[in-house]
Scaffold this motif. Structure first.
Motif, PDB file in Angstrom:
ATOM      1  N   CYS A 112     -19.541  -2.349   6.388  1.00 25.38           N
ATOM      2  CA  CYS A 112     -20.621  -2.825   7.251  1.00 25.38           C
ATOM      3  C   CYS A 112     -20.177  -2.912   8.719  1.00 25.38           C
ATOM      4  CB  CYS A 112     -21.119  -4.192   6.776  1.00 25.38           C
ATOM      5  SG  CYS A 112     -21.823  -4.194   5.113  1.00 25.38           S
ATOM      6  N   LEU A 113     -18.881  -3.126   8.936  1.00 30.20           N
ATOM      7  CA  LEU A 113     -18.371  -3.318  10.285  1.00 30.20           C
ATOM      8  C   LEU A 113     -17.393  -2.240  10.720  1.00 30.20           C
ATOM      9  CD1 LEU A 113     -17.681  -7.172  10.134  1.00 30.20           C
ATOM     10  CD2 LEU A 113     -19.674  -6.041  11.117  1.00 30.20           C
ATOM     11  N   ALA A 114     -17.119  -1.268   9.852  1.00 28.11           N
ATOM     12  CA  ALA A 114     -16.066  -0.287  10.136  1.00 28.11           C
ATOM     13  C   ALA A 114     -16.353   0.494  11.414  1.00 28.11           C
ATOM     14  CB  ALA A 114     -15.918   0.668   8.953  1.00 28.11           C
ATOM     15  N   LYS A 115     -17.605   0.926  11.605  1.00 28.90           N
ATOM     16  CA  LYS A 115     -17.938   1.717  12.789  1.00 28.90           C
ATOM     17  C   LYS A 115     -17.738   0.900  14.066  1.00 28.90           C
ATOM     18  CE  LYS A 115     -21.613   4.316  12.675  1.00 28.90           C
ATOM     19  NZ  LYS A 115     -23.030   4.761  12.754  1.00 28.90           N
ATOM     20  N   SER A 116     -18.167  -0.342  14.061  1.00 29.59           N
ATOM     21  CA  SER A 116     -18.030  -1.187  15.242  1.00 29.59           C
ATOM     22  C   SER A 116     -16.572  -1.529  15.534  1.00 29.59           C
ATOM     23  CB  SER A 116     -18.839  -2.475  15.063  1.00 29.59           C
ATOM     24  OG  SER A 116     -20.216  -2.199  14.922  1.00 29.59           O
ATOM     25  N   ILE A 117     -15.781  -1.731  14.473  1.00 31.45           N
ATOM     26  CA  ILE A 117     -14.367  -2.051  14.661  1.00 31.45           C
ATOM     27  C   ILE A 117     -13.622  -0.858  15.259  1.00 31.45           C
ATOM     28  CG2 ILE A 117     -12.217  -2.593  13.453  1.00 31.45           C
ATOM     29  CD1 ILE A 117     -13.877  -4.271  11.506  1.00 31.45           C
ATOM     30  N   ASN A 118     -13.890   0.330  14.733  1.00 30.80           N
ATOM     31  CA  ASN A 118     -13.245   1.526  15.281  1.00 30.80           C
ATOM     32  C   ASN A 118     -13.699   1.788  16.710  1.00 30.80           C
ATOM     33  OD1 ASN A 118     -11.618   2.311  13.068  1.00 30.80           O
ATOM     34  ND2 ASN A 118     -13.394   3.172  12.030  1.00 30.80           N
ATOM     35  N   ASP A 119     -14.959   1.489  17.001  1.00 26.11           N
ATOM     36  CA  ASP A 119     -15.472   1.709  18.348  1.00 26.11           C
ATOM     37  C   ASP A 119     -14.831   0.769  19.360  1.00 26.11           C
ATOM     38  OD1 ASP A 119     -16.985   2.696  20.402  1.00 26.11           O
ATOM     39  OD2 ASP A 119     -18.788   1.569  19.902  1.00 26.11           O
ATOM     40  N   ALA A 120     -14.452  -0.434  18.927  1.00 31.16           N
ATOM     41  CA  ALA A 120     -13.859  -1.406  19.847  1.00 31.16           C
ATOM     42  C   ALA A 120     -12.463  -0.984  20.313  1.00 31.16           C
ATOM     43  CB  ALA A 120     -13.791  -2.784  19.183  1.00 31.16           C
ATOM     44  N   GLY A 121     -11.681  -0.361  19.442  1.00 32.91           N
ATOM     45  CA  GLY A 121     -10.342   0.091  19.832  1.00 32.91           C
ATOM     46  C   GLY A 121      -9.368  -1.046  20.051  1.00 32.91           C
ATOM     47  N   TRP A 122      -9.315  -2.009  19.136  1.00 26.77           N
ATOM     48  CA  TRP A 122      -8.437  -3.169  19.299  1.00 26.77           C
ATOM     49  C   TRP A 122      -6.967  -2.771  19.313  1.00 26.77           C
ATOM     50  CZ3 TRP A 122     -11.385  -6.164  14.944  1.00 26.77           C
ATOM     51  CH2 TRP A 122     -12.605  -6.633  15.455  1.00 26.77           C
TER      52      TRP A 122
ATOM     53  N   VAL B 238      -5.864  -3.659  11.490  1.00 24.64           N
ATOM     54  CA  VAL B 238      -7.128  -2.949  11.643  1.00 24.64           C
ATOM     55  C   VAL B 238      -7.388  -2.030  10.454  1.00 24.64           C
ATOM     56  CG1 VAL B 238      -8.428  -1.400  13.154  1.00 24.64           C
ATOM     57  CG2 VAL B 238      -6.867  -3.081  14.139  1.00 24.64           C
ATOM     58  N   LYS B 239      -6.321  -1.492   9.878  1.00 26.03           N
ATOM     59  CA  LYS B 239      -6.469  -0.608   8.722  1.00 26.03           C
ATOM     60  C   LYS B 239      -7.146  -1.312   7.556  1.00 26.03           C
ATOM     61  CE  LYS B 239      -3.723   2.397   5.703  1.00 26.03           C
ATOM     62  NZ  LYS B 239      -2.359   2.870   5.366  1.00 26.03           N
ATOM     63  N   ASN B 240      -6.879  -2.599   7.405  1.00 24.46           N
ATOM     64  CA  ASN B 240      -7.525  -3.370   6.340  1.00 24.46           C
ATOM     65  C   ASN B 240      -8.928  -3.814   6.743  1.00 24.46           C
ATOM     66  OD1 ASN B 240      -5.164  -3.142   4.856  1.00 24.46           O
ATOM     67  ND2 ASN B 240      -4.353  -5.100   5.571  1.00 24.46           N
ATOM     68  N   LEU B 241      -9.130  -4.088   8.026  1.00 25.82           N
ATOM     69  CA  LEU B 241     -10.433  -4.566   8.475  1.00 25.82           C
ATOM     70  C   LEU B 241     -11.508  -3.500   8.329  1.00 25.82           C
ATOM     71  CD1 LEU B 241      -9.420  -6.488  11.734  1.00 25.82           C
ATOM     72  CD2 LEU B 241     -10.105  -7.483   9.559  1.00 25.82           C
ATOM     73  N   VAL B 242     -11.159  -2.234   8.528  1.00 26.12           N
ATOM     74  CA  VAL B 242     -12.164  -1.177   8.468  1.00 26.12           C
ATOM     75  C   VAL B 242     -12.594  -0.866   7.033  1.00 26.12           C
ATOM     76  CG1 VAL B 242     -11.453  -0.108  10.624  1.00 26.12           C
ATOM     77  CG2 VAL B 242     -10.380   0.607   8.502  1.00 26.12           C
ATOM     78  N   LYS B 243     -11.975  -1.521   6.052  1.00 26.33           N
ATOM     79  CA  LYS B 243     -12.438  -1.361   4.675  1.00 26.33           C
ATOM     80  C   LYS B 243     -13.794  -2.020   4.457  1.00 26.33           C
ATOM     81  CE  LYS B 243      -7.765  -1.020   2.765  1.00 26.33           C
ATOM     82  NZ  LYS B 243      -6.758  -1.624   1.851  1.00 26.33           N
ATOM     83  N   ASN B 244     -14.181  -2.907   5.389  1.00 26.83           N
ATOM     84  CA  ASN B 244     -15.521  -3.480   5.361  1.00 26.83           C
ATOM     85  C   ASN B 244     -16.478  -2.441   5.937  1.00 26.83           C
ATOM     86  OD1 ASN B 244     -17.901  -4.879   5.782  1.00 26.83           O
ATOM     87  ND2 ASN B 244     -16.932  -6.712   6.584  1.00 26.83           N
TER      88      ASN B 244
ATOM     89  N   GLY C 234       0.820  -1.208   0.000  1.00 26.04           N
ATOM     90  CA  GLY C 234       0.000   0.000   0.000  1.00 26.04           C
ATOM     91  C   GLY C 234       0.854   1.257   0.000  1.00 26.04           C
ATOM     92  N   LYS C 235       0.260   2.334   0.465  1.00 28.73           N
ATOM     93  CA  LYS C 235       0.952   3.612   0.499  1.00 28.73           C
ATOM     94  C   LYS C 235       2.099   3.572   1.503  1.00 28.73           C
ATOM     95  CE  LYS C 235      -3.054   6.338  -0.921  1.00 28.73           C
ATOM     96  NZ  LYS C 235      -3.970   7.472  -0.562  1.00 28.73           N
ATOM     97  N   LYS C 236       3.191   4.250   1.136  1.00 33.17           N
ATOM     98  CA  LYS C 236       4.396   4.221   1.964  1.00 33.17           C
ATOM     99  C   LYS C 236       4.475   5.377   2.949  1.00 33.17           C
ATOM    100  CE  LYS C 236       5.812   0.642  -0.355  1.00 33.17           C
ATOM    101  NZ  LYS C 236       4.651   0.513  -1.249  1.00 33.17           N
ATOM    102  N   GLY C 237       3.506   6.292   2.930  1.00 31.16           N
ATOM    103  CA  GLY C 237       3.511   7.399   3.882  1.00 31.16           C
ATOM    104  C   GLY C 237       4.435   8.528   3.471  1.00 31.16           C
ATOM    105  N   TYR C 238       4.317   8.986   2.213  1.00 31.67           N
ATOM    106  CA  TYR C 238       5.142  10.107   1.762  1.00 31.67           C
ATOM    107  C   TYR C 238       4.822  11.335   2.610  1.00 31.67           C
ATOM    108  CZ  TYR C 238       7.539  13.279  -1.426  1.00 31.67           C
ATOM    109  OH  TYR C 238       8.396  14.201  -1.958  1.00 31.67           O
ATOM    110  N   PRO C 239       5.846  12.065   3.091  1.00 34.70           N
ATOM    111  CA  PRO C 239       5.604  13.220   3.978  1.00 34.70           C
ATOM    112  C   PRO C 239       4.654  14.238   3.345  1.00 34.70           C
ATOM    113  CG  PRO C 239       7.930  12.669   3.926  1.00 34.70           C
ATOM    114  CD  PRO C 239       7.282  11.821   2.876  1.00 34.70           C
ATOM    115  N   LYS C 240       3.737  14.746   4.138  1.00 31.25           N
ATOM    116  CA  LYS C 240       2.734  15.697   3.670  1.00 31.25           C
ATOM    117  C   LYS C 240       2.810  16.984   4.466  1.00 31.25           C
ATOM    118  CE  LYS C 240      -0.626  12.160   2.241  1.00 31.25           C
ATOM    119  NZ  LYS C 240      -2.011  11.664   2.407  1.00 31.25           N
ATOM    120  N   PHE C 241       2.310  18.048   3.855  1.00 27.35           N
ATOM    121  CA  PHE C 241       2.219  19.322   4.553  1.00 27.35           C
ATOM    122  C   PHE C 241       1.088  19.263   5.575  1.00 27.35           C
ATOM    123  CE2 PHE C 241       3.919  20.457   0.330  1.00 27.35           C
ATOM    124  CZ  PHE C 241       5.119  21.010   0.734  1.00 27.35           C
TER     125      PHE C 241
END
Length: 420
Positions: free
Chosen positions: A282-292, A274-280, A93-100
């Protein structure tokens, strides 16, 4: 390192001066990053020389403490280094190029530009930004540390006000007696986690509980005229509500992680992306709410602090394989009970937690003989296969209290008390 945070009691002119210091630090960071983009191959020395040129060219930059400007340059260095490290490691995926940075909420001083009062209840910023003397509101025992141990001072803006953080260079590690227990954890949405002993910790769902209030404040924001003072106030109320939910989730993960680490010599958990799991969606809100991931960070932090072993296990097939005979029993996500032809019948998450612990014990050795989840004695030798732990957060905040009995094994543990 230990980070201690205090609430800053400010007057309106001081708030404006802090905002100006934050904008100046962001200006230096963005200018240095642009210089690096336009001159590929420049090194650390060139970036600091360009920072000196900015101080000579702009008066408002010169008014900010020189070490605070250097801290902004260090932020650019870390961003560049992280980008090249991700490229070398071929991170997918993205390598995190520095941003302003368009928005920033903190300014960081090193060991100059500030001075603590003798009673350590206020701090005075001595640069020309005009912040002046700031009263500190908090219960940390800052007075028991020498000022030379304070390596960084950071002023942070949040929705509910401004905070001053002190980074103190001390060794806050503790040595605990061996408990003789190991544990595997399987996180989920129905329950926050299920361990290899069959105990399930309820999922608090802080966001779901506060969602009604968030929607109310969001409607208030949308009804206000853009650019008006009332809209700014409504945005601030919405931000404070989000901040409250975030703090609830943080404290919950912190207290649970501390109790789990103190109760076990080895803790195994899933190495989830988790970054890949939240692409779903249907479950993204619940996954972010759990704070794994926040829970995992605190597990690793307390594991380093208390000298416990924490192991991240690949979660592949941990739910499908039978924990008793190893047979693959395929099941959909809606099937919550594991039933195998060998006679093993367990909750799906309980079965996965046992598999996680088994994999951890088979992959990473540990000294001594421990009793695993199925009652079998396992004795291995600590070897070179120990997974390197992620760098710890090295921070704790006030408000950690003892949990009387998170599970049945916690009953015999003395209360956890942190002086705040």
């Amino acid at each position: 390192m230990l980070v201690m945070e205090f609430k800053a009691v400010l007057k309106k002119p001081q708030e404006l001066a802090i905002n100006e210091a934050i904008r100046t630090a962001r200006f230096v960071r963005n200018k240095v990053l642009r210089y690096w983009m336009d001159n590929r191959g420049v090194g650390k020395k060139e970036l600091y020389r360009y920072n000196t040129q900015l101080r000579d060219e702009f008066e408002f930059v010169k008014n900010l403490n020189s070490h605070a400007c250097q801290a902004s340059v260090e932020n650019v260095e870390r961003a560049i280094k992280r980008f090249f490290d991700n490229c070398k490691k071929k991170v997918p995926g993205k390598k995190g190029y520095p941003k302003f940075k368009k928005h920033s909420r903190s300014v960081e001083y090193k060991q100059s530009g500030w001075k603590l009062s003798p009673d350590k209840k206020s701090i005075k910023f001595t640069d020309k930004k005009g912040i002046g003397k700031v009263k500190l509101k908090g219960t940390w025992d800052l007075w028991c540390f020498e000022q030379k141990l304070i390596k960084r001072v950071r002023v942070v803006q949040r929705a509910d006000g401004y905070y001053v953080q002190f980074c103190v260079k001390i060794d806050n590690s503790e040595q605990l007696e061996a408990t003789g227990y190991t544990i595997g954890l399987d996180v989920g949405l129905k329950d926050f986690y299920t361990d290899s002993d069959g105990y399930s910790e309820p999922n608090p769902r802080f966001y779901r509980k506060g969602e009604k209030r968030l929607k109310f404040h969001q409607r208030r924001v949308s009804r206000k005229k853009k650019g008006s003072t009332n809209r700014k106030k409504a945005i601030n109320r919405l931000g404070r509500t989000h901040l409250k939910i975030s703090r609830q989730r943080e404290e919950h993960a912190k207290i649970l992680a501390r109790c789990v680490i103190r109760s076990n010599d080895l803790v195994a958990y899933e190495d989830l992306r988790v970054k890949n799991l939240v692409k779903n969606h249907c479950l993204a809100k619940s996954i972010n709410d759990a704070g794994w991931y926040k829970f995992r960070e605190w597990l690793e932090h307390f594991g380093t602090k208390f000298g416990r072993i924490t192991v991240a296990v690949n979660p592949a097939y941990t739910s499908q394989n039978c924990s008793s005979c190893g047979e693959v029993v395929k099941k959909s996500l809606s099937t919550r009970t594991h039933v195998c032809k060998c006679g093993c019948q367990l909750d799906r998450d309980h079965n996965a937690a046992i598999n996680i612990l088994t994999i951890a014990l088979g992959t990473v050795g540990h000294t001594g003989t421990y009793q695993n989840a199925r009652g079998d004695s396992t004795s291995t030798l600590l070897g070179s296969d120990l997974v390197e732990q992620v760098g710890s957060l090295n921070r704790e905040s006030p408000g950690i209290s003892a949990m009387g009995s998170v599970k049945r094994r916690f009953d015999g543990i003395p209360p956890i008390v942190i002086r705040v």
